[in-house]
Design a protein around this motif. Structure first.
Motif, short mmCIF file in Angstrom:
data_model
loop_
_atom_site.label_atom_id
_atom_site.label_comp_id
_atom_site.label_asym_id
_atom_site.label_seq_id
_atom_site.Cartn_x
_atom_site.Cartn_y
_atom_site.Cartn_z
N GLU A 77 -12.23 0.64 11.17
CA GLU A 77 -11.00 -0.08 10.37
C GLU A 77 -10.67 -1.08 9.66
O GLU A 77 -9.80 -1.05 9.03
N ASP A 134 -15.76 -2.02 5.60
CA ASP A 134 -15.31 -1.63 3.84
C ASP A 134 -14.70 -3.61 3.51
O ASP A 134 -14.15 -4.44 4.55
N ILE A 152 -3.24 -4.96 1.36
CA ILE A 152 -4.32 -3.66 2.19
C ILE A 152 -3.35 -3.68 3.16
O ILE A 152 -3.33 -2.54 3.68
N LYS A 153 -3.00 -4.61 3.62
CA LYS A 153 -2.28 -4.31 5.17
C LYS A 153 -0.59 -3.70 5.23
O LYS A 153 -0.66 -2.36 6.09
N ARG A 154 -0.31 -4.44 4.06
CA ARG A 154 0.79 -3.31 3.85
C ARG A 154 0.84 -1.54 3.33
O ARG A 154 1.40 -0.99 4.02
N LEU A 155 -0.34 -1.39 2.81
CA LEU A 155 -0.26 -0.32 1.45
C LEU A 155 -1.43 0.52 3.03
O LEU A 155 -1.35 1.60 3.67
N LEU A 156 -2.30 -0.23 4.00
CA LEU A 156 -2.76 0.81 5.29
C LEU A 156 -2.45 0.22 5.90
O LEU A 156 -3.33 -0.73 7.13
N GLU A 167 -2.42 0.78 9.33
CA GLU A 167 -3.15 1.26 10.45
C GLU A 167 -4.59 0.53 10.69
O GLU A 167 -5.00 0.79 11.21
N LYS A 168 -4.80 -0.06 9.10
CA LYS A 168 -6.54 -0.96 9.55
C LYS A 168 -6.40 -2.57 9.51
O LYS A 168 -5.31 -2.80 9.85
#
Lengths: 259, 74
Positions: free
Chosen positions: A56, A76, A92-96, A98-99
């Protein structure tokens, strides 16, 4: 592997108390002997392993000594331009969403060139964790003065000590971030003794758990040493840090969520 | 009373000889070797293995994670 061990009879898997985390790769760390970066990496790796976040987690590595951090933790990674890690982590957080996204930055990266990115990411309350290693100097480039360098502290660009009349005062960026409404959990820790390592681990674990709630930015500052930049042995550097850094950068929580 | 005995394993080739473990050890188990490893550092080793209590302080402060700790009750 060349090893030197104590009493052989005790060395059995059933008696194991402490072992390097599986998340850490076998690469040798590029840091100088005694550098706090290695300890901070290990704590982070342990928490990612214990929380089961290996698939994650996405880390954003900075420019500075820890630029090769992607070689050491088996998760990653994304490399950001100097100081821009919070901006990249935001994307990154806005695109993914759940990560679990975190940045790992030094004081030259976070408090000098990336001040704007840091403050605005925290002010927007992005759901990222920022780990900030503060050693009061630009370690990678040869010990130049950083915004966090203490008054009177010698560095290669302030050889007579930092003169606050011409060079200004050290920047307490963690305190600034704590005043912003977007930040959720802000704390300052260190990693030079076993007790402090435990406290830091607890703080980072808390921050990782708060990230799951999506309540805002968490910032964990780790006051660290730079034996090479400070021109001391690692043990002297840790002592100097206790005597000089801690009065200016007191350890403890600066902002905790209201229960 | 049960006595707690510990033992550490040092990955000598990865040790950078920073001495942080030696300072943090509460029982004086760890010392720095007179010999050097492949990188030229005086590595840490359990000089007094019978004193070790397996508290793992050394492993926790080791920046390079070269120490593995074992503990048992005798």
């Amino acid at each position: 592997m060349v090893e030197y061990s104590g009493i052989k009879e005790i060395i059995k898997p059933v008696n194991l108390v402490y072992k390097k985390s599986e998340i850490m790769t076998e690469n040798t760390l590029s840091y100088c002997p005694g550098c706090g970066h290695g300890t901070a990496h290990r704590i982070l790796a342990e928490i990612i392993g214990e929380e089961g976040l290996q698939s994650e987690a996405i880390g954003v590595s900075p420019v500075g000594c820890s630029v090769f951090m992607y070689n050491y933790l088996n998760i990653d990674w994304q490399e950001a331009a100097h100081g821009r890690a919070p901006a990249v982590a935001t994307a990154i957080k806005r695109l993914l969403p759940e990560k679990f996204v975190f940045t790992y930055q030094g004081d030259g990266d976070l408090a000098a060139i990336g001040t704007a990115e840091t403050i605005h990411a925290c002010n927007r309350g992005e759901n990222i964790l920022i780990i900030f290693i503060n050693n009061g100097i630009y370690g990678m480039t040869g010990g130049q003065m950083a915004p966090t360098t203490l008054p009177g502290m010698k560095s290669s660009t302030s050889p007579y000590g930092r003169d606050v009349r011409t060079m200004g005062y050290p920047l307490k960026i963690t305190d600034i971030v704590a005043t912003l409404p977007g930040s959720y959990y802000v704390t300052r820790q260190s990693v030079h003794t076993a007790a402090n390592v435990k406290k830091t681990k607890k703080a980072i674990r808390k921050a990782v758990q708060y990230q799951k709630l999506n309540k805002g930015t968490c910032l964990v500052e780790i006051v660290s040493n730079c034996p090479s930049g400070w021109k001391m042995t690692p043990v002297q550097a840790n002592k100097w840090m206790e005597e000089n850094m801690f009065p200016y950068y007191p350890l403890g929580d600066l902002k905790t969520p209201e229960e | 009373m049960a006595k707690i005995r510990g033992s550490i394993v040092v990955n000598v080739e990865r040790c950078k000889g920073c001495e942080v473990c030696m300072v943090t050890c509460p029982t004086g188990t760890i010392a720095m070797a007179k010999e050097v490893n492949g990188k030229g550092y005086n590595y840490a080793f359990p000089a007094n293995p019978e004193l070790c209590i397996g508290c793992a302080n050394c492993a926790m402060v080791c920046p390079d994670g070269v120490i593995t700790v074992y503990k048992t009750k005798i």
